[in-house]
Scaffold this motif. Sequence first.
Motif, PDB file in Angstrom:
ATOM      1  N   GLU A  17       0.761  -1.215   0.128  1.00  0.00           N
ATOM      2  CA  GLU A  17       0.167   0.016   0.058  1.00  0.00           C
ATOM      3  C   GLU A  17       0.911   1.297  -0.009  1.00  0.00           C
ATOM      4  N   SER A  18       1.861   1.169   0.878  1.00  0.00           N
ATOM      5  CA  SER A  18       2.795   2.479   0.954  1.00  0.00           C
ATOM      6  C   SER A  18       3.702   2.655  -0.286  1.00  0.00           C
ATOM      7  N   MET A  74       1.287   4.288  -2.497  1.00  0.00           N
ATOM      8  CA  MET A  74       1.273   5.568  -2.096  1.00  0.00           C
ATOM      9  C   MET A  74       2.183   6.413  -2.576  1.00  0.00           C
ATOM     10  N   MET A  82       5.479   5.509   6.185  1.00  0.00           N
ATOM     11  CA  MET A  82       4.160   5.493   5.678  1.00  0.00           C
ATOM     12  C   MET A  82       3.728   4.254   6.018  1.00  0.00           C
ATOM     13  N   ASP A  94       1.832   3.304   9.138  1.00  0.00           N
ATOM     14  CA  ASP A  94       0.769   3.899   9.410  1.00  0.00           C
ATOM     15  C   ASP A  94       0.444   4.774  10.611  1.00  0.00           C
ATOM     16  N   GLN A 151       1.794  13.451  -4.053  1.00  0.00           N
ATOM     17  CA  GLN A 151       1.703  12.209  -3.508  1.00  0.00           C
ATOM     18  C   GLN A 151       1.308  12.254  -1.929  1.00  0.00           C
ATOM     19  N   GLU A 200      -2.066  13.684  -1.505  1.00  0.00           N
ATOM     20  CA  GLU A 200      -2.996  12.613  -1.870  1.00  0.00           C
ATOM     21  C   GLU A 200      -3.251  11.750  -0.351  1.00  0.00           C
ATOM     22  N   TYR A 201      -1.961  11.367  -0.033  1.00  0.00           N
ATOM     23  CA  TYR A 201      -1.916  10.563   1.013  1.00  0.00           C
ATOM     24  C   TYR A 201      -2.672  11.110   2.259  1.00  0.00           C
ATOM     25  N   HIS A 202      -2.746  12.224   2.503  1.00  0.00           N
ATOM     26  CA  HIS A 202      -3.340  13.148   3.396  1.00  0.00           C
ATOM     27  C   HIS A 202      -4.825  13.010   3.268  1.00  0.00           C
ATOM     28  N   GLN A 223      -6.411  10.642   1.635  1.00  0.00           N
ATOM     29  CA  GLN A 223      -7.067   9.421   1.648  1.00  0.00           C
ATOM     30  C   GLN A 223      -7.218   8.958   2.929  1.00  0.00           C
ATOM     31  N   LYS A 224      -5.847   9.304   3.760  1.00  0.00           N
ATOM     32  CA  LYS A 224      -5.799   8.746   5.058  1.00  0.00           C
ATOM     33  C   LYS A 224      -6.484   9.674   6.094  1.00  0.00           C
TER      34      LYS A 224
END
Lengths: 284, 270
Positions: A126-127, A130, A159, A162, A186, A189-191, A193-194
């Motif tokens: 996943e990371s 990401m 990342m 988690d 990215q 986007e990570y921010h 999504q999570k």
Amino acid sequence: MPIIKTEGLTYVYGEGTPFCKTAVDNVDLEIDEGELVGIIGHTGSGKSTLIQHFNGLLKPTSGKVFIDGEQLWKDKSRLRDIRFKVGLVFQYPEYQLFEESVYKDIAFGPKNMGLSDSEIDKRVRESMRMVGLSEDIMEKSPFELSGGQKRRAAIAGVMAMDPKVLILDEPASGLDPKGRDAILAQIREYHQQKKNTVMMVSHSMEDIAKHTTKILVMNKAKVFCYDTPVNVFHRSKELEQMGLAVPQITRVFNRLKAAGVPIEDDVYTVEFGKKLIMRLLENR
Amino acid sequence: MLKDITIGQYFPGKSIIHRLDPRIKIILIVAFIVMLFIADTFFGLGVGMVFVLGAFLLSGIPFKMMLKSLKPLMPLLIFTGLLNLLFIRTGDVLFKWKFLIITKLGVTTAAFMIIRIVALIIGSSLLTYTTSPIQLTDAIERLFSPLKVIKVPVHELAMMMTIALRFIPTLIEDTDKIMSAQKARGADMETGSIIKRAKALVPIFVPLIVSSFRRAVELALAMECRCYHGGEGRTRLKQLKTSFRDYAAIFVTAVFITGVVFADKINFFI
């Protein structure tokens, strides 16, 4: 409840020697969950020292740090758990790579957390996705990668734990413009999504203005202000006095307004500036 | 933790001892060591002690620093003392208990050895306190330059020493950074068995070695860019010069060596 809170946080380097220096001076701060915070400040303004307090790498000379309501350094054995909660990516993180394969290196953090193999596998994949690393480099040695790929692999390594809070110290430094835009996009986007808290130190006002929801300005070991980008860049005069530049686009609009053009001056992204100019031209 | 390591314990200053030509300083230290070894009475040793303590006073180095330099060698001092005390079995017996015999000669020899070693340490730490590492390597290069005749790469060895000294703080800083980065990923270096702790060092050493190689390559390139090609025909910015105070220092040392010889003689007559 704020995710990160400090009370009178002070850190002195080399206390009791002739070289002692206060790097962080009496900082009171409350950072809410879900923000994407940009940290700016001059070299030596205490940014890096400050962020190393958030995961208990540095012990405050005086003052308190609370993560998720829990006071750090009260119980030393809890520090390791705190470090899994607050992931810290150092400057030039590619210098920390050491494993024989990219996969193993990214798995180092989750493995230290004592997760099951299947969970580790899930997190590594996943990371990697990401940060935009394709899965076919997974078995390669991290030392064979290009500079940008190494950086991504190192960021993925943090990342993959988690963390509730991800802190990055100049994640884009030393990369070419294309690489830096990609990495910052990215991270954003990570921010999204999570939906967790992300903090990022940067020297580039443009990057900060484009990506963050809040800005923390450090000056001479103290917090100058912690506010939304609009409010921060509104104080462009003071920022310039500190030797920090506002984004170029803000400067353009400040000058336009000074020249008598009927336009707002709270502009800090090129997209927004473009819109304003178009509107102005249409209404003429 | 790593910041506490001090290497190259140079103590900047402007005293006459600091300003002596480092080559002369090294030679005089050797002379001082000879002085200590030709002294075979407490009188002679006393003269040597006066010499080194006088030099220490002149240098303006805090007295505390002298004690600090003695501290790490304490075990050696104690060991030497005990060895002499317990294993010299000739002379008047002062104390006897089962197989333990302490004689008068044992006590005096132990005291003598300890004083000699202490004087030695004070003298050599005075050299490193008052001479910067760069000056030291420079002086060593000059002193050993006659060995070039028999093809000893003196300049290269001195350059290696200079580079090593220059990079110690850098490597300490690197280690600190890497340790923090791995700790942030949950590396645990403080608990567990010895094997577990040794394994925990891998994530520190691998990046450290990689970064040292990177620095070495960069440094070599930078040196070549500035046309470095070894010691051949190389001139220096700071020329070492002997001046009046160096001759004065040589004279004073010579006087003290004679003093030691005489002090030993006087002791015989008493």
